[in-house]
Design a protein around this motif. Structure first.
Motif, PDB file in Angstrom:
ATOM      1  N   ALA A  35       0.830  -1.201   0.000  1.00  0.00           N
ATOM      2  CA  ALA A  35       0.000   0.000   0.000  1.00  0.00           C
ATOM      3  C   ALA A  35       0.868   1.255   0.000  1.00  0.00           C
ATOM      4  N   PRO A  36       0.360   2.373  -0.542  1.00  0.00           N
ATOM      5  CA  PRO A  36       1.154   3.618  -0.563  1.00  0.00           C
ATOM      6  C   PRO A  36       1.529   4.103   0.835  1.00  0.00           C
ATOM      7  N   GLU A  37       0.648   3.886   1.795  1.00  0.00           N
ATOM      8  CA  GLU A  37       0.928   4.303   3.174  1.00  0.00           C
ATOM      9  C   GLU A  37       1.062   3.075   4.056  1.00  0.00           C
ATOM     10  N   GLN A  38       2.101   3.054   4.880  1.00  0.00           N
ATOM     11  CA  GLN A  38       2.338   1.914   5.755  1.00  0.00           C
ATOM     12  C   GLN A  38       1.195   1.752   6.750  1.00  0.00           C
ATOM     13  N   ALA A  39       0.873   0.497   7.061  1.00  0.00           N
ATOM     14  CA  ALA A  39      -0.256   0.188   7.935  1.00  0.00           C
ATOM     15  C   ALA A  39       0.015   0.650   9.367  1.00  0.00           C
ATOM     16  N   LEU A  40      -1.040   1.132  10.014  1.00  0.00           N
ATOM     17  CA  LEU A  40      -0.948   1.594  11.397  1.00  0.00           C
ATOM     18  C   LEU A  40      -0.842   0.409  12.346  1.00  0.00           C
ATOM     19  N   VAL A  41       0.068   0.517  13.315  1.00  0.00           N
ATOM     20  CA  VAL A  41       0.249  -0.511  14.337  1.00  0.00           C
ATOM     21  C   VAL A  41       0.232   0.172  15.703  1.00  0.00           C
TER      22      VAL A  41
ATOM     23  N   SER B 119      -8.006  -3.452  27.249  1.00  0.00           N
ATOM     24  CA  SER B 119      -7.867  -3.118  28.667  1.00  0.00           C
ATOM     25  C   SER B 119      -6.507  -2.526  28.993  1.00  0.00           C
ATOM     26  N   GLY B 120      -5.509  -2.793  28.154  1.00  0.00           N
ATOM     27  CA  GLY B 120      -4.176  -2.302  28.440  1.00  0.00           C
ATOM     28  C   GLY B 120      -3.986  -0.861  28.002  1.00  0.00           C
ATOM     29  N   GLU B 121      -2.918  -0.270  28.492  1.00  0.00           N
ATOM     30  CA  GLU B 121      -2.582   1.115  28.149  1.00  0.00           C
ATOM     31  C   GLU B 121      -1.796   1.148  26.848  1.00  0.00           C
ATOM     32  N   MET B 122      -2.177   2.046  25.939  1.00  0.00           N
ATOM     33  CA  MET B 122      -1.465   2.141  24.673  1.00  0.00           C
ATOM     34  C   MET B 122      -0.127   2.840  24.897  1.00  0.00           C
ATOM     35  N   LEU B 123       0.937   2.208  24.409  1.00  0.00           N
ATOM     36  CA  LEU B 123       2.284   2.729  24.595  1.00  0.00           C
ATOM     37  C   LEU B 123       2.767   3.547  23.405  1.00  0.00           C
ATOM     38  N   GLY B 124       2.197   3.337  22.248  1.00  0.00           N
ATOM     39  CA  GLY B 124       2.639   4.102  21.084  1.00  0.00           C
ATOM     40  C   GLY B 124       2.003   3.598  19.808  1.00  0.00           C
ATOM     41  N   GLU B 125       2.105   4.409  18.773  1.00  0.00           N
ATOM     42  CA  GLU B 125       1.623   4.057  17.445  1.00  0.00           C
ATOM     43  C   GLU B 125       2.786   4.073  16.471  1.00  0.00           C
ATOM     44  N   GLY B 126       2.860   3.046  15.659  1.00  0.00           N
ATOM     45  CA  GLY B 126       3.936   2.946  14.684  1.00  0.00           C
ATOM     46  C   GLY B 126       3.397   2.504  13.338  1.00  0.00           C
ATOM     47  N   ARG B 127       4.306   2.047  12.494  1.00  0.00           N
ATOM     48  CA  ARG B 127       3.942   1.619  11.146  1.00  0.00           C
ATOM     49  C   ARG B 127       4.603   0.281  10.841  1.00  0.00           C
ATOM     50  N   LEU B 128       3.877  -0.560  10.122  1.00  0.00           N
ATOM     51  CA  LEU B 128       4.417  -1.837   9.680  1.00  0.00           C
ATOM     52  C   LEU B 128       5.579  -1.591   8.729  1.00  0.00           C
ATOM     53  N   SER B 129       6.744  -2.208   9.008  1.00  0.00           N
ATOM     54  CA  SER B 129       7.936  -1.907   8.216  1.00  0.00           C
ATOM     55  C   SER B 129       8.520  -3.115   7.499  1.00  0.00           C
ATOM     56  N   LEU B 130       8.229  -4.342   7.954  1.00  0.00           N
ATOM     57  CA  LEU B 130       8.919  -5.501   7.374  1.00  0.00           C
ATOM     58  C   LEU B 130       8.135  -6.773   7.664  1.00  0.00           C
ATOM     59  N   ILE B 131       8.105  -7.690   6.690  1.00  0.00           N
ATOM     60  CA  ILE B 131       7.677  -9.066   6.942  1.00  0.00           C
ATOM     61  C   ILE B 131       8.840  -9.973   6.568  1.00  0.00           C
ATOM     62  N   ASP B 132       8.992 -11.047   7.328  1.00  0.00           N
ATOM     63  CA  ASP B 132      10.138 -11.932   7.135  1.00  0.00           C
ATOM     64  C   ASP B 132      10.052 -12.627   5.780  1.00  0.00           C
ATOM     65  N   ASN B 133      11.196 -13.166   5.333  1.00  0.00           N
ATOM     66  CA  ASN B 133      11.248 -13.789   4.016  1.00  0.00           C
ATOM     67  C   ASN B 133      10.918 -15.277   4.038  1.00  0.00           C
ATOM     68  N   GLN B 134      10.480 -15.797   5.191  1.00  0.00           N
ATOM     69  CA  GLN B 134      10.084 -17.192   5.248  1.00  0.00           C
ATOM     70  C   GLN B 134       9.129 -17.417   6.417  1.00  0.00           C
ATOM     71  N   ILE B 135       8.345 -18.497   6.326  1.00  0.00           N
ATOM     72  CA  ILE B 135       7.406 -18.888   7.368  1.00  0.00           C
ATOM     73  C   ILE B 135       8.037 -19.986   8.211  1.00  0.00           C
ATOM     74  N   ASN B 136       7.847 -19.907   9.512  1.00  0.00           N
ATOM     75  CA  ASN B 136       8.362 -20.935  10.414  1.00  0.00           C
ATOM     76  C   ASN B 136       7.536 -22.201  10.220  1.00  0.00           C
ATOM     77  N   ALA B 137       8.172 -23.262   9.704  1.00  0.00           N
ATOM     78  CA  ALA B 137       7.448 -24.495   9.402  1.00  0.00           C
ATOM     79  C   ALA B 137       6.989 -25.217  10.663  1.00  0.00           C
ATOM     80  N   ASN B 138       7.662 -25.003  11.782  1.00  0.00           N
ATOM     81  CA  ASN B 138       7.303 -25.693  13.026  1.00  0.00           C
ATOM     82  C   ASN B 138       6.056 -25.097  13.671  1.00  0.00           C
ATOM     83  N   THR B 139       5.933 -23.771  13.613  1.00  0.00           N
ATOM     84  CA  THR B 139       4.820 -23.092  14.281  1.00  0.00           C
ATOM     85  C   THR B 139       3.760 -22.587  13.312  1.00  0.00           C
ATOM     86  N   GLY B 140       4.065 -22.536  12.016  1.00  0.00           N
ATOM     87  CA  GLY B 140       3.109 -22.012  11.050  1.00  0.00           C
ATOM     88  C   GLY B 140       2.858 -20.529  11.198  1.00  0.00           C
TER      89      GLY B 140
END
Length: 385
Positions: free
Chosen positions: A233-239, A249-270
């Motif tokens: 997407a043109p704008e990074q997703a809000l996190v 119920s928890g206190e929000m500590l901050g807002e950031g942006r999605l920056s990276l997804i790994d290049n592989q999936i963990n086969a053991n945990t999916g």
């Protein structure tokens, strides 16, 4: 004869009283069966608004740069110029190591370079002289060649001496330890006066970047297409990062942006690892901290929102009870999105009044009595992840 008349009159009177009592008892029942009683219900209005969708996961806060400050030469730690917990900037002077031996080596290398340069100057003058004499055979070719070789030798010696100076200057620079990053100084492991070795594994302390900072988290592999769409997407997703076990119920500590997804999936945990970056000027996120993340995966614009209690499950499709005058009607709906806080539906209009409580006694055409004032808006919040 007189007694018989009294007896008859008494019997007639008793029968009349019994008939009157029977009529009085049966009259309310007849009236009740003739007019249906209104069913008490509570209602809400359909609200139209933009509704963000979220996915959630547990993440660990990580510094973008964390450096263990180790000596690059052996020597005595002469000064520590920072305190534990201090904020430092890149290239700030942190500590110094005794440099006297290295300075002596540097002075020696400079002296040897001077000597070599002087010898080279004399050899080059003689070479010019021999070159002129060789034209008239005033000096042999062999003598000229030997002088040329001497000049080349002295040039190499001078270059070696210059390299020794450069090496000594590099070693000298190692005696002044500077911060490689902007960050916060950690707990000190050594004090002034200790002899440092390059083989020491603990180092003097760490310098950890706090702002900006990252959070690494894992999501089910089924989220891969969604994350890929968000990354493209043109704008990074809000996190959003929360300190609690969930995103509400928890206190929000901050807002950031999605920056990276790994290049592989963990086969053991999916699961698939991803990373988000946060501005952290207030330093509410701390390296190593466990947080709950909410990632905005979509935004439903002008969605029709109702509380979960409104939608009923039918044999063929979900439905709602809509208020029509003093009765209700059955309206089939389509479920667009649902969670524990709200449902997004299609099949009704904004402002429609729907039954939110008391549906168990209803059927199409049932007369109803609204308890309290009709709610102007459905009491719904943003969806939970």
């Amino acid at each position: 004869m007189h007694i018989q008349k009294k007896t008859v009159l008494l019997v007639v009177l008793l029968v009349a009283l019994a008939a009157l009592a029977f009529w009085y008892v049966m009259k309310p029942v007849t009236a009740k069966s003739g007019a249906p009683v209104a069913v008490p219900v509570r209602v809400v209005s359909v609200v139209q608004k933009d509704v963000p969708r979220f996915a959630s996961g547990i993440g660990t806060v990580l510094s973008l740069h964390s450096v263990v400050i180790r000596p690059q030469i052996d020597g005595i730690l002469t000064r520590l110029l920072v305190k534990e917990g201090q904020q430092v900037k890149k290239d700030d002077l942190l500590a110094t190591i005794d440099d006297r031996s290295i300075r002596a080596s540097l002075d020696q290398a400079r002296a040897q370079l001077g000597e070599s340069q002087a010898q080279l100057a004399v050899a080059q003058i003689n070479l010019k002289r021999y070159k002129l004499l060789s034209v008239d055979d005033g000096v042999s070719k062999q003598t000229y060649d030997q002088q040329q070789a001497l000049v080349n030798q002295l040039k190499a010696t001078a270059q070696g001496n210059q390299a020794a100076i450069d090496a000594a200057q590099v070693q000298l620079s190692y005696t002044r330890i500077r911060s490689p990053v902007t960050g916060r100084v950690g707990i000190r492991n050594v004090d002034e006066g200790n002899f440092l070795r390059t083989s020491d594994t603990d180092g003097l302390f760490t310098v950890t970047q706090i702002d900006p900072i990252a959070v690494e988290f894992a999501l089910p592999q089924q989220m891969l297409p969604t994350l890929q769409r968000l990354m493209a997407a043109p704008e990074q997703a809000l996190v959003q990062a929360y300190i609690g076990a969930d995103g509400t119920s928890g206190e929000m500590l901050g807002e950031g942006r999605l920056s990276l997804i790994d290049n592989q999936i963990n086969a053991n945990t999916g699961t698939l690892r991803a990373k988000a970056e946060f501005s952290n000027a207030a330093q509410r996120l701390w390296p190593g901290q466990l947080v709950t993340l909410k990632i905005q995966t979509a935004l439903d614009k002008n969605a029709l929102v109702v509380p979960p209690t409104v939608v009923q499950r039918g044999l063929e499709h979900p439905f709602v009870y809509r208020i029509k005058g003093d009765q209700v009607e059955n309206v089939p709906v389509v479920m667009v999105y649902q969670d524990s806080d709200l449902h997004i539906i299609k099949g009704v209009s904004a402002g429609d009044q729907l039954v939110s409580d008391g549906q168990s006694r209803l059927k199409p055409g049932t007369r109803i009595q609204v308890l309290g004032d009709p709610v102007a808006q459905a009491n719904v919040s943003e969806p939970k992840p």
